[in-house]
Design an enzyme around this catalytic site. Structure first.
Site, PDB file in Angstrom:
ATOM      1  N   LYS A 118      21.572 -71.071 -33.031  1.00 20.34           N
ATOM      2  CA  LYS A 118      21.699 -71.303 -34.464  1.00 20.34           C
ATOM      3  C   LYS A 118      23.161 -71.186 -34.870  1.00 20.34           C
ATOM      4  CE  LYS A 118      20.521 -69.272 -38.951  1.00 20.34           C
ATOM      5  NZ  LYS A 118      19.760 -68.239 -39.671  1.00 20.34           N
ATOM      6  N   ILE A 121      15.997 -59.210 -39.577  1.00 17.45           N
ATOM      7  CA  ILE A 121      16.298 -58.554 -38.296  1.00 17.45           C
ATOM      8  C   ILE A 121      17.605 -57.775 -38.408  1.00 17.45           C
ATOM      9  CG2 ILE A 121      17.036 -59.010 -35.929  1.00 17.45           C
ATOM     10  CD1 ILE A 121      14.106 -59.165 -36.084  1.00 17.45           C
ATOM     11  N   ALA A 142      14.635 -66.422 -37.615  1.00 17.63           N
ATOM     12  CA  ALA A 142      16.008 -66.932 -37.588  1.00 17.63           C
ATOM     13  C   ALA A 142      16.908 -65.730 -37.833  1.00 17.63           C
ATOM     14  CB  ALA A 142      16.206 -67.984 -38.675  1.00 17.63           C
ATOM     15  N   GLY A 182       4.747 -51.113 -34.304  1.00 18.78           N
ATOM     16  CA  GLY A 182       5.425 -51.920 -33.293  1.00 18.78           C
ATOM     17  C   GLY A 182       6.115 -53.110 -33.922  1.00 18.78           C
ATOM     18  N   GLU A 185      18.462 -66.064 -46.158  1.00 17.55           N
ATOM     19  CA  GLU A 185      19.688 -65.984 -45.370  1.00 17.55           C
ATOM     20  C   GLU A 185      19.472 -65.241 -44.044  1.00 17.55           C
ATOM     21  OE1 GLU A 185      22.724 -67.139 -45.411  1.00 17.55           O
ATOM     22  OE2 GLU A 185      22.821 -68.186 -47.345  1.00 17.55           O
TER      23      GLU A 185
END
Length: 499
Positions: free
Chosen positions: A73, A342, A45, A8, A338
Site C-alpha cells: 500500500k 492497527i 489497511a 484475541g 485513514e
C-alpha cells in the site's frame, strides 16, 4: 509479574507477540479468548508504522505477505470527496517534493500553482506516481537524487494476521486459554482486577491485565467503570457493512475511499480477494439502502453476505485505570478512513512497553500513558473530521458535515493553511505536514498566498526545480515492476492461483 491479555483478534495477538518478544523471558504472559466469540476484523489497511512492529517481533516481510495474502500500500485514493463524483486525489505515503532553502517544498508548489504552472501534487511524490501507475518495489533511493526510500504499508487479511501472530506468540512462550470469561474478581484492598474466571471454573490470575475484548470493553469499561467520550457530534457515522468480493486486475497498491450519499465505501485489494465496506450514518440512509449501494459498487462477485457492524465514534476517558490497560476497540473507535486502527494498537503497545511497571503500578506512569493516548486519538480524530468538513458534495448528510463546528485544534490548522499555506505539526502527532497538505489540497482548501521566500528564486527557476523533481520521480517509477508481478516474485506463486 504476570500479564493477562483478555481477547484475541489482531489487537490481542499483537499484544501477545510484542510483549512475548520484549519481556516474555522475565514475565508470565497469558491470553484468554473464546473461539465462540467473533472478531470485527474483516481485512485491514495499514500505515507505514506497521513495518516497525513486524520488525520488532521478527517477522520476515516476504513470509508475512505470503501468510496474510497481503499486498503493498502506497497511500489512500479519495474519490468524489471534493470536485465532483469522478474527482480523485491521493494521500500518498512518504516524501512529496524536496524542501529548498528555509521553507518547505509546498510553498514553491503553491507559488507555481497560483500561476497555473504546477502539476498535481501526486506528480512530485514517488508513492503517488507509482500508486496510480500500479507499480511497486522496495528498492532504496537512487543515489544522489532527492527521492527518499520507498515508504509503504500493507493490505492483509486480519484473520490470517492474527493466526500468524498467535503462532509467533506461542513460540515465545505465551500461554493461551480457550473459553469465555464468566466473572471478573477484584482485589478488595486496591480495587484492581485480580482474577478472570472462565465458565468452566478455571481461574487466570494476573498483576497487569490488557483488555482486548473489543467493543464490549469487558475490563476497562464494564469492570473498571471507565466511561466513553462520544465524538459522534463530529463523526456521525454509526454503522458499516463489510463484504469480500472476487479479485480483479490490476491489484492496486493503494486503498480506495469513495464518497457516497451518506458516508463512504472502502476498497482494500488483497492477493486472493478484495475487501469492501460501506461506512454510513443511519440518520440519512437505511440499512437496506446502504447494502444496495455497497453491492452495486463491487468490482467482482460478492463472496459472502454483507456483515453489519454498529459503533459509536469516540474513546474511553482513560486508557489505563488501576491495573487494566485497553488496546484496540476496547479503548475506543475511530472509523477506518485513514487506516489508523492497527496503528493505535501498536502505539498503545509502544507506550505500555515504555511505561511497564517494575513492581507496583505508579500513578504517574498511568497518567503519562493516558496523556499520550488522549493526544494521539484527538489529533487523528481531527484529521478524519477534515475530510468531512471540507467537502462540496450535494445532499443533507454532506451539508450537515460542512456546517458543523469543528474542534478548535482543527480550526486552527485549517485557518493557518488557508491564510498563507502554513502547516505545523504539533509534538509527535501521527500525521505529518505532508499528510495534512495532501488532504487539505485534495479537499479544496486553497491558501490565499504562500511564504514570501517562495518568490525569491524567480518563476523560471521555480519551474525548473519542480520539473526536475517530477522527472526524477517519473524515472524512478518507470524502473518499477507491476505490483502484481512484484507480489508474484516475492511469493514465488503463479498468478493463476489468484486469478
Amino acid at each position: 509479574m504476570r500479564i493477562v491479555i483478555v481477547g484475541g483478534g489482531s489487537a490481542g495477538w499483537m499484544a501477545a507477540a510484542a510483549l512475548g518478544r520484549v519481556i516474555g523471558d522475565q514475565w508470565t504472559i497469558e491470553l484468554v479468548e473464546s473461539d465462540a466469540i467473533g472478531t470485527v476484523g474483516v481485512g485491514e489497511a495499514t500505515i507505514p508504522a506497521i513495518r516497525r512492529f513486524n520488525e520488532l517481533i521478527g517477522i520476515d516481510e516476504a513470509e508475512f505477505v505470503r501468510r496474510t495474502q497481503g499486498s503493498f500500500k502506497l497511500g489512500i485514493e479519495f474519490v468524489g470527496w471534493h470536485g465532483g463524483e469522478d474527482s480523485r486525489y491521493l494521500h500518498a505515503f512518504g516524501q512529496v517534493g524536496r524542501d529548498l532553502g528555509l521553507i518547505p517544498f509546498h510553498h514553491y508548489w503553491l507559488q507555481a500553482r497560483a500561476r497555473g504552472a504546477a502539476e498535481r501534487l501526486e506528480r512530485y511524490s514517488q508513492s503517488g506516481t507509482a500508486a496510480w501507475a500500479n507499480r511497486f518495489m522496495r528498492e532504496e533511493a537512487l543515489p544522489g537524487t532527492p527521492l527518499g526510500s520507498a515508504t509503504y504499508a500493507y493490505h492483509f487479511d486480519a484473520g490470517l494476521y492474527a493466526a500468524f501472530l498467535r503462532e509467533i506468540a506461542e513460540g515465545l512462550g505465551v500461554v493461551r486459554h480457550e473459553g469465555r470469561i464468566s466473572t471478573v474478581h477484584h482485589d478488595g484492598e486496591s480495587g484492581h482486577v485480580a482474577v478472570v474466571e472462565l465458565e468452566d471454573g478455571r481461574r487466570v490470575a494476573g498483576d497487569l491485565f490488557v483488555d482486548c475484548s473489543g467493543f464490549v470493553s469487558l475490563l476497562l469499561g464494564q469492570t473498571m467503570g471507565v466511561d466513553f467520550v462520544d465524538w459522534s457530534e463530529w463523526l456521525p457515522m454509526d454503522r458499516a457493512l463489510a463484504v469480500p468480493c472476487e479479485s480483479v486486475e490490476p491489484v492496486t497498491p493503494f486503498t480506495r475511499s469513495t464518497a457516497r450519499a451518506a458516508g463512504w465505501q472502502w476498497r482494500i485489494p488483497l492477493q486472493h480477494r478484495i475487501g469492501n465496506g460501506h461506512v454510513y450514518c443511519s440518520d440519512f440512509i437505511s440499512d437496506d439502502e446502504a447494502a444496495a449501494v455497497l453491492l452495486a459498487n463491487l468490482d467482482g462477485k460478492p463472496l459472502a453476505d454483507p456483515r453489519p457492524l454498529r459503533f459509536t465514534t469516540g474513546r474511553r476517558r482513560e486508557f489505563w485505570r488501576g491495573n487494566v490497560v485497553a488496546l484496540g476497540l476496547s479503548s475506543g473507535f475511530l472509523e477506518p478512513l485513514e487506516s489508523t486502527s492497527i496503528h493505535l494498537v501498536q502505539s498503545g503497545l509502544q507506550h505500555l512497553i515504555d511505561l511497564l511497571p517494575n513492581g507496583g503500578i505508579d500513578p504517574v506512569d498511568v497518567a503519562k500513558f493516558n496523556d499520550k493516548l488522549v493526544f494521539e486519538y484527538e489529533r487523528i480524530r481531527d484529521f478524519i473530521i477534515l475530510h468531512y468538513y471540507a467537502n462540496d458534495r450535494d445532499g443533507a448528510f454532506w451539508q450537515r458535515c460542512r456546517e458543523m463546528r469543528v474542534p478548535d485544534t482543527l480550526a486552527e490548522k485549517i485557518a493557518l493553511f488557508r491564510g498563507n499555506g502554513r502547516i505545523f505539526r504539533t509534538a509527535d502527532e501521527l500525521f505529518t505536514e505532508l499528510g495534512w497538505l495532501q488532504v487539505m489540497v485534495g479537499q479544496g482548501i486553497v491558501p490565499r498566498s504562500h511564504h514570501p521566500l517562495a518568490d525569491k528564486p524567480g518563476n523560471a527557476n521555480i519551474d525548473l526545480y519542480l520539473a526536475g523533481i517530477r522527472d526524477l520521480v517519473q524515472a524512478k517509477v518507470d524502473r518499477m515492476p507491476d505490483h502484481r508481478a512484484y507480489l508474484n516474485q516475492l511469493s514465488e506463486t503463479p498468478t493463476e492461483v489468484f486469478a
